[in-house]
Design a protein around this motif. Sequence first.
Motif, PDB file in Angstrom:
ATOM      1  N   PRO A  62       0.823  -1.216   0.000  1.00  0.00           N
ATOM      2  CA  PRO A  62       0.000   0.000   0.000  1.00  0.00           C
ATOM      3  C   PRO A  62       0.853   1.261   0.000  1.00  0.00           C
ATOM      4  N   THR A  63       0.307   2.311  -0.578  1.00  0.00           N
ATOM      5  CA  THR A  63       1.017   3.593  -0.664  1.00  0.00           C
ATOM      6  C   THR A  63       0.335   4.690   0.133  1.00  0.00           C
ATOM      7  N   GLU A  64      -0.821   4.383   0.687  1.00  0.00           N
ATOM      8  CA  GLU A  64      -1.566   5.387   1.444  1.00  0.00           C
ATOM      9  C   GLU A  64      -1.979   4.830   2.800  1.00  0.00           C
ATOM     10  N   ASP A  65      -2.097   5.735   3.762  1.00  0.00           N
ATOM     11  CA  ASP A  65      -2.597   5.415   5.106  1.00  0.00           C
ATOM     12  C   ASP A  65      -1.751   4.370   5.830  1.00  0.00           C
ATOM     13  N   VAL A  66      -0.452   4.302   5.528  1.00  0.00           N
ATOM     14  CA  VAL A  66       0.432   3.386   6.252  1.00  0.00           C
ATOM     15  C   VAL A  66       0.868   4.076   7.538  1.00  0.00           C
ATOM     16  N   TYR A  67       0.491   3.510   8.655  1.00  0.00           N
ATOM     17  CA  TYR A  67       0.819   4.110   9.953  1.00  0.00           C
ATOM     18  C   TYR A  67       2.156   3.596  10.492  1.00  0.00           C
ATOM     19  N   ALA A  68       2.341   2.270  10.484  1.00  0.00           N
ATOM     20  CA  ALA A  68       3.556   1.692  11.064  1.00  0.00           C
ATOM     21  C   ALA A  68       4.075   0.556  10.194  1.00  0.00           C
ATOM     22  N   VAL A  69       5.400   0.451  10.143  1.00  0.00           N
ATOM     23  CA  VAL A  69       6.075  -0.632   9.438  1.00  0.00           C
ATOM     24  C   VAL A  69       6.941  -1.367  10.463  1.00  0.00           C
TER      25      VAL A  69
END
Length: 322
Positions: A63-70
């Motif tokens: 995903p490229t949007e709305d990524v909060y934490a990796v």
Amino acid sequence: MKKILIFGASGNMGGYLVEYFLQHCGNDYEIIGVDITEHPTVKKMVNIITMDINNDEDYSKLPTEDVYAVIDMIGPMPARMIGYKPIVYVNTNVLGSFKIFEYAVRVGADRILYAKSFIDIVKRGEQQLYLHVDDEPLFDYDNYHSVYAVTQNTAKDLLRCIHEFYGIKTFTFRLPHIYLWNGDGTYSVKGVPQKMMHRILIDKATAGETIEVWGDPTRQKDMVYVKDLCQIFYKATFVDRETGFYNVGTGIGTTLLEQIEGMRDVFGGEKKSELVFCPDKPNAPQYIMDIKETVRDLGYKPEYSYIEMLEDMKKERDLGRF
């Protein structure tokens, strides 16, 4: 909906981490697993994106949007390597991890969590029982673990560069042996698979066979359960801090004798194993993780005592999920 990506979701700890986040995040966050393979149990819990972290084209799957934490849990270990291929550590721990870090920056993630081994300081346990988060590395450069230790420390330093340059929140964790139940029960010693010692002891306890207690039975070890590890990662995912470097542990030492007696009592049947002391045999490792920073900054409180850990491992064994 904001997304939390767990790289390494199909690994030994990954499934437990996915489950913990699902249980505690509820419907507020979407949990996405990322790995090179799919684990059947984890696949039932969440969507797993299969990819090679060193293949640039595969990042288009993420995903490229709305990524909060990796969360980066990917990392080949000497305990899982058949033979000796140190280039795997370089490609995965350094190049692969850096590409994961860059992905997190590129998509505007709030934070990155990175897990590394305590292999760089465990040797200090022979001189000091407690291992501190700020202990300088102390390891040998001539064995099967050397490149592994160097590459993980390099990844830790690269993550600091990412934090300082881009301002993204970053958290690194130093992990000792994390106890859990899985279907394998083996690990590699100098590239050759053999059964884990605690699984040998559990098998003997289950069968009521005699158990040898090697070396000094009073040597202590921090027995950390995977579900307490999950708690630490969950708290770091939502803590209001910019960065941190933390030890994973319980802060409590369990003697070798207590370890074996616990396995005998929890996994044994009517016939309890006889213990035979062998003081001339090699000693077990000793260490306790100093977790004061983990407690202070993250509000962490270990939930599993040693016996509670064994009891839960027995339940997981019977469920056969992992």
